[in-house]
Each structure stands twice: as structure tokens, then as C-alpha cells.
Design a protein around this motif. Structure first.
Motif, PDB file in Angstrom:
ATOM      1  N   ARG A  19       6.750   5.963  -8.842  1.00 21.47           N
ATOM      2  CA  ARG A  19       7.901   6.713  -9.334  1.00 21.47           C
ATOM      3  C   ARG A  19       7.631   7.409 -10.661  1.00 21.47           C
ATOM      4  N   THR A  20       6.865   6.756 -11.537  1.00 22.70           N
ATOM      5  CA  THR A  20       6.703   7.269 -12.898  1.00 22.70           C
ATOM      6  C   THR A  20       5.444   8.100 -13.096  1.00 22.70           C
ATOM      7  N   VAL A  21       4.442   7.934 -12.232  1.00 22.59           N
ATOM      8  CA  VAL A  21       3.217   8.721 -12.323  1.00 22.59           C
ATOM      9  C   VAL A  21       2.796   9.150 -10.921  1.00 22.59           C
ATOM     10  N   LYS A  22       1.977  10.175 -10.857  1.00 22.62           N
ATOM     11  CA  LYS A  22       1.448  10.643  -9.586  1.00 22.62           C
ATOM     12  C   LYS A  22       0.019  10.134  -9.433  1.00 22.62           C
ATOM     13  N   ILE A  23      -0.214   9.286  -8.417  1.00 24.52           N
ATOM     14  CA  ILE A  23      -1.549   8.739  -8.173  1.00 24.52           C
ATOM     15  C   ILE A  23      -2.309   9.676  -7.249  1.00 24.52           C
ATOM     16  N   ARG A  24      -3.403  10.240  -7.767  1.00 22.52           N
ATOM     17  CA  ARG A  24      -4.250  11.121  -6.973  1.00 22.52           C
ATOM     18  C   ARG A  24      -5.535  10.382  -6.584  1.00 22.52           C
ATOM     19  N   LYS A  25      -6.321  10.991  -5.693  1.00 20.56           N
ATOM     20  CA  LYS A  25      -7.553  10.356  -5.220  1.00 20.56           C
ATOM     21  C   LYS A  25      -8.503  10.043  -6.369  1.00 20.56           C
ATOM     22  N   GLY A  26      -8.552  10.928  -7.362  1.00 20.85           N
ATOM     23  CA  GLY A  26      -9.436  10.694  -8.502  1.00 20.85           C
ATOM     24  C   GLY A  26      -9.105   9.441  -9.276  1.00 20.85           C
ATOM     25  N   HIS A  27      -7.840   9.029  -9.247  1.00 24.24           N
ATOM     26  CA  HIS A  27      -7.424   7.827  -9.959  1.00 24.24           C
ATOM     27  C   HIS A  27      -7.912   6.553  -9.265  1.00 24.24           C
ATOM     28  N   LEU A  28      -8.378   6.696  -8.015  1.00 26.34           N
ATOM     29  CA  LEU A  28      -8.864   5.534  -7.260  1.00 26.34           C
ATOM     30  C   LEU A  28     -10.356   5.298  -7.461  1.00 26.34           C
ATOM     31  N   ILE A  29     -11.041   6.241  -8.082  1.00 27.46           N
ATOM     32  CA  ILE A  29     -12.468   6.076  -8.345  1.00 27.46           C
ATOM     33  C   ILE A  29     -12.659   5.108  -9.512  1.00 27.46           C
ATOM     34  N   ILE A  30     -13.433   4.063  -9.272  1.00 32.37           N
ATOM     35  CA  ILE A  30     -13.593   3.011 -10.265  1.00 32.37           C
ATOM     36  C   ILE A  30     -14.287   3.544 -11.517  1.00 32.37           C
ATOM     37  N   ARG A  31     -13.671   3.267 -12.663  1.00 34.72           N
ATOM     38  CA  ARG A  31     -14.246   3.602 -13.959  1.00 34.72           C
ATOM     39  C   ARG A  31     -14.461   2.308 -14.744  1.00 34.72           C
ATOM     40  N   LYS A  32     -15.640   2.164 -15.271  1.00 38.72           N
ATOM     41  CA  LYS A  32     -16.014   0.939 -15.966  1.00 38.72           C
ATOM     42  C   LYS A  32     -15.070   0.617 -17.110  1.00 38.72           C
ATOM     43  N   GLU A  33     -14.756   1.617 -17.932  1.00 40.80           N
ATOM     44  CA  GLU A  33     -13.917   1.357 -19.096  1.00 40.80           C
ATOM     45  C   GLU A  33     -12.475   1.019 -18.697  1.00 40.80           C
ATOM     46  N   VAL A  34     -12.027   1.608 -17.592  1.00 39.05           N
ATOM     47  CA  VAL A  34     -10.672   1.328 -17.117  1.00 39.05           C
ATOM     48  C   VAL A  34     -10.576  -0.099 -16.581  1.00 39.05           C
ATOM     49  N   VAL A  35     -11.527  -0.458 -15.710  1.00 43.02           N
ATOM     50  CA  VAL A  35     -11.532  -1.818 -15.148  1.00 43.02           C
ATOM     51  C   VAL A  35     -11.749  -2.854 -16.246  1.00 43.02           C
ATOM     52  N   GLY A  36     -12.583  -2.528 -17.229  1.00 46.39           N
ATOM     53  CA  GLY A  36     -12.807  -3.448 -18.338  1.00 46.39           C
ATOM     54  C   GLY A  36     -11.540  -3.736 -19.117  1.00 46.39           C
ATOM     55  N   ARG A  37     -10.753  -2.686 -19.383  1.00 46.18           N
ATOM     56  CA  ARG A  37      -9.490  -2.863 -20.096  1.00 46.18           C
ATOM     57  C   ARG A  37      -8.507  -3.674 -19.260  1.00 46.18           C
ATOM     58  N   ILE A  38      -8.428  -3.365 -17.974  1.00 47.65           N
ATOM     59  CA  ILE A  38      -7.539  -4.112 -17.081  1.00 47.65           C
ATOM     60  C   ILE A  38      -7.921  -5.592 -17.059  1.00 47.65           C
ATOM     61  N   ALA A  39      -9.220  -5.857 -16.891  1.00 47.72           N
ATOM     62  CA  ALA A  39      -9.696  -7.241 -16.790  1.00 47.72           C
ATOM     63  C   ALA A  39      -9.457  -8.007 -18.084  1.00 47.72           C
ATOM     64  N   SER A  40      -9.601  -7.335 -19.227  1.00 50.04           N
ATOM     65  CA  SER A  40      -9.391  -8.021 -20.506  1.00 50.04           C
ATOM     66  C   SER A  40      -7.941  -8.454 -20.653  1.00 50.04           C
ATOM     67  N   ILE A  46       0.836  -1.203   0.000  1.00 51.12           N
ATOM     68  CA  ILE A  46       0.000   0.000   0.000  1.00 51.12           C
ATOM     69  C   ILE A  46       0.871   1.254   0.000  1.00 51.12           C
ATOM     70  N   TRP A  47       1.904   1.259   0.804  1.00 49.93           N
ATOM     71  CA  TRP A  47       2.788   2.419   0.891  1.00 49.93           C
ATOM     72  C   TRP A  47       3.459   2.707  -0.452  1.00 49.93           C
ATOM     73  N   PHE A  48       4.043   1.686  -1.060  1.00 51.07           N
ATOM     74  CA  PHE A  48       4.790   1.909  -2.297  1.00 51.07           C
ATOM     75  C   PHE A  48       3.875   2.212  -3.480  1.00 51.07           C
ATOM     76  N   LEU A  49       2.663   1.656  -3.479  1.00 51.43           N
ATOM     77  CA  LEU A  49       1.718   1.987  -4.544  1.00 51.43           C
ATOM     78  C   LEU A  49       1.256   3.436  -4.444  1.00 51.43           C
ATOM     79  N   SER A  50       1.207   3.953  -3.242  1.00 48.72           N
ATOM     80  CA  SER A  50       0.797   5.357  -3.064  1.00 48.72           C
ATOM     81  C   SER A  50       1.937   6.330  -3.346  1.00 48.72           C
ATOM     82  N   HIS A  51       3.130   5.801  -3.601  1.00 46.71           N
ATOM     83  CA  HIS A  51       4.296   6.636  -3.915  1.00 46.71           C
ATOM     84  C   HIS A  51       4.962   6.112  -5.191  1.00 46.71           C
TER      85      HIS A  51
END
Length: 457
Positions: free
Chosen positions: A223-244, A216-221
């Protein structure tokens, strides 16, 4: 006028592929070995303190462990593949959504699996094939380890995300910390406090809490991108691509769940009408499956180390580097598979003896199982690496198809059919037949892929 600085090239695009594979695969292999160590260590301490029934109990609960891995691969490899492909295309904002959504899905699905297990523990274990004299041991163990499922899944799946972020050593460290804690706590709880199955289970979940917290600690920090709270909100198209993209390795694990359940039920039934009885075949098969997982940790570690390399270069249209990376990975896989084959064929009794003592029938079955079921270990590198390769280059349908060959299309039917003619020995012969057929299919699909003209440019 100052000359503008040239953009820094991503090493995935410029570094020699052999160096990259070692850089990414070695930490992945260590992380996989550490993950398999959880089961191996529990098996060791339980075998020496509880005995055959305890070993059988851990095998009964094994489908739940495989289910955790399935979820971890669905959103871990799927998220990492989508992340690296997007980064290769220069789409950093989209990549951040893949990272954040994948992490949330990993933990959330772990919570759901934990609740389902605890609510339906008794019927689940009976469905998994538990003999009556093993059930209490299985309930004592599984009823505790279920609390660790969210952290186990987050650690395993988050490791892929951290590796995709270009930090394979950190991924390894997360797994290593929990595993080391598990070893010492197993010795303390099982041998020191004589807590038996419950002690082994408690040691396991404490180790998983440690690893999960670090993930959890390292995922929240990142190196290559900045993860903000908005990136944690589930998006159907994002989860669909990940799952595929994660469906291929996930499907393989889900197929393993079905195979494990069918295997336990078959071993129980055909063992009861043989000289071995119900518990011995289940106990031996469980130990040997987990020993084989150590070998597969090397193969899967190579395939995981291959993933960011081929994903990025395929996204960047560096097809020659994609092919060269795969060929080197397959070569390494073959050498490791050959070494495992020789070990399993020439030292089976020594391996099984490390997990406690047993009767003559116990050792006879274990040696035969090593010799027959794992006879085609020398070709067991082809299907896992190739399946993950197709997923990594954004071709999940081929990856999923290939991942289902060994478990679903070949091994499961053979486990059900061959024992009708050869009794419990038929279960053993199902292994090498399925392995050889899956290896052949993988070879054909990869040959067709590399016949495409872009790989020759």
C-alpha cells in the motif's frame, strides 16, 4: 491562486499511542495465536488418536518449527523495522528494497531448510533426542511438514512486512485462513480417514500453502510503496541491515532450538532413571511448551504491534511517543502474564487433560511441570517486549544481548547443571530461575535507555 494541499500526516506520528497499539497489536496477537494453533491443533488430534508417543513425536520435531520461526523473525522483523525506520525518514525507495529483499530471503531460506531436513531426517531426529519407540512417529510427521517450511516461513515473516506496510488486519487474515483450513483438515484426515501422524502433517502443510499464497499476493501489492522486480534482487548491504535488525528475535529463537534439544535429551536421560520413563516427560513438556506458546502469543503480539509505532517515531525523533508506547505495552503485558500465571497454577490438570488421556505418572509429571517450570510466568512479559523494543529503535546489539539472556545465558546452563543435583526435578526448577534473571536484566537495560535526556523532552 489555489492554496497548496498540506501533506497527509502518517497516523503513526499523530494518532494516540494507546489507540495505535490496540490497532496493531490485536491483529498481531490473533496472527500469533493462529500460528500457535497449528501446533496446538495437531497436538490435540494426535493426542486423542495416537496417544503419548504421538505427542512425544511432535515435540521431537519442534526444534525445526522453532528454526522456521527464527528465519521468519530474522528477515520479517528485521525487514519491517528497516522499512518503517526508512519510511519515518522519508526514504521510500530504500524502504522498497528492504521489503523486496526480505520477502525473497524468507522464501529462499525456507527452501534450503526444507531440503536439509528431508536429506538428513533420521539423524536430525535422533540428534533432537528421539527415543527409539518414538522415532517412526516423528519421521512420519516431520517428513511431510518439511515440505511446508518455505510457506510457513513466508507467512510468519511476511506478516511482519505486511504489518509494517500498515495492514495488520491483512497479516492476521493470511494466518487465519490457513489455520482454519488446518483445523477442518485435521479432523478429516486424522479422525475421518484415520491417517494418524501423516494426516495431521498433511493438514498442516495444506494450511501453510494457503496462508503462504495469500502472503505472496499481498506483499506484491503493498500500500505504501511500489515493489518492482529490481527490489527483489538481493543486495548485500540491504540484507545486512535487515539481518542486523532481525538478529535479536532470531537469536532468541535459535537459542530456543538449542534449549529444546538439550531439554529433550535431558528429559530422555533423567526420565529413563525415574518413575516416568523416557517418553512421558518428553510428551508432557512438549504439550506444556505449546500451551505456554499461547500465552507468549499475546506477549509477542504486543511486541510486534509495538514495532512499527516505535520504529517510525524513533526515526522521526518523536522520543516521548516512543517511551509512552513502550510503557503502555509493558502494562498490558504484565496483566496478561498475571492471568496466565493464575491459570497455569490452578488448572494444570484440566489443561493437560484436553490433549488425551494418560497414566497416573503422565498426569503427575504434567502437573508438577506446570507448577514449577512455569512458576515465574508473571514476569515473562518483560524480556520479549524489551528485546524487540531495542531492535525496533535500531539498536540490534542490545536487542540481541537481551534476547539471549533467558535461553542461552541462563536456561541452557541450568538445564545441564541442576539435574546433576536434583534429577529430573532440576530441569523444572531451571525455568523460574532463568525467567527471574532475564526479567531483571531487561528491566535494567530499559531503565538505562529511558534515562537518556531526549526521552524527557
Amino acid at each position: 491562486m489555489q492554496k497548496a494541499k498540506e501533506p497527509i500526516q502518517n497516523p503513526l506520528k499523530t494518532e494516540p499511542v494507546k489507540r495505535l497499539l490496540f490497532q496493531f497489536a490485536v491483529p498481531s496477537i490473533i496472527a500469533m495465536l493462529v500460528s500457535s494453533l497449528y501446533n496446538i491443533v495437531d497436538q490435540f488430534f494426535i493426542g486423542h488418536s495416537v496417544g503419548e508417543l504421538g505427542n512425544a513425536a511432535t515435540n521431537i520435531s519442534f526444534p525445526l518449527s522453532i528454526s522456521c520461526v527464527a528465519i521468519a523473525l530474522l528477515f520479517g522483523i528485521g525487514g519491517a523495522s528497516a522499512f518503517n525506520i526508512s519510511m519515518g525518514r522519508g526514504e521510500q525507495e530504500k524502504a522498497a528494497y528492504y521489503m523486496g529483499n526480505a520477502a525473497v530471503m524468507l522464501f529462499g531460506c525456507g527452501v534450503i531448510l526444507s531440503l536439509v531436513t528431508l536429506l538428513f531426517l533420521d539423524p536430525l531426529l535422533r540428534f533432537f533426542g528421539s527415543p527409539q519407540n518414538v522415532l517412526d512417529y516423528a519421521k512420519a510427521y516431520t517428513g511431510i511438514v518439511a515440505f511446508g517450511f518455505p510457506f510457513l516461513i513466508l507467512t510468519a515473516g511476511g506478516g511482519h512486512l505486511i504489518r509494517g506496510d500498515g495492514r495488520p488486519k491483512i497479516s492476521m487474515l493470511c494466518n487465519l485462513a490457513g489455520a482454519i483450513a488446518n483445523v477442518f483438515l485435521d479432523a478429516f484426515f486424522v479422525f475421518g480417514l484415520h491417517m494418524g501422524m501423516a494426516g495431521a502433517a498433511l493438514a498442516t502443510i495444506i494450511g501453510q500453502f494457503i496462508s503462504g499464497g495469500m502472503a505472496i499476493w499481498f506483499l506484491s501489492h503493498c500500500r505504501t510503496v511500489k515493489i518492482r522486480k529490481g527490489h527483489l534482487i538481493i543486495r548485500k548491504e540491504v540484507v545486512g541491515r535487515i539481518a542486523s535488525l532481525g538478529m535479536a528475535p532470531c537469536s532468541n529463537q535459535l537459542a530456543m532450538v538449542l534449549v529444546q534439544i538439550a531439554m529433550n535429551k535431558s528429559l530422555k536421560y533423567y526420565g529413563s532413571i525415574s518413575a516416568y520413563g523416557e517418553a512421558i516427560p518428553i510428551a508432557c513438556a512438549g504439550i506444556i511448551t505449546k500451551v505456554n506458546q499461547v500465552f507468549l502469543s499475546f506477549i509477542i503480539g504486543i511486541s510486534q504491534g509495538l514495532q512499527p509505532i516505535v520504529s517510525f517515531n524513533y526515526g522521526a525523533k518523536q522520543y516521548r511517543r516512543v517511551k509512552d508506547s513502550y510503557v503502555f505495552a509493558i502494562t498490558c503485558g504484565f496483566l496478561l502474564a498475571l492471568a496466565a500465571f493464575l491459570l497455569f497454577q490452578f488448572a494444570p490438570r484440566q489443561i493437560i487433560s484436553a490433549f488425551g488421556n494418560g497414566s497416573k505418572e503422565y498426569y503427575d509429571f504434567a502437573v508438577n511441570y506446570f507448577h514449577i517450570f512455569l512458576f515465574c510466568t508473571f514476569i515473562n512479559f518483560m524480556q520479549p517486549i524489551s528485546s524487540n523494543f531495542f531492535t525496533s529503535i535500531g539498536k540490534p546489539k542490545r536487542g540481541t544481548l537481551l534476547s539471549l539472556t533467558r535461553q542461552t545465558f541462563f536456561l541452557l546452563p541450568l538445564i545441564l547443571i541442576l539435574p546433576l543435583f536434583a534429577g529430573i526435578d532440576g530441569i523444572m526448577y531451571a525455568g523460574p530461575v532463568a525467567d527471574s534473571m532475564a526479567g531483571a536484566v531487561a528491566s535494567i537495560l530499559v531503565w538505562k535507555e529511558f534515562k537518556r535526556k531526549e526521552y524527557s523532552q
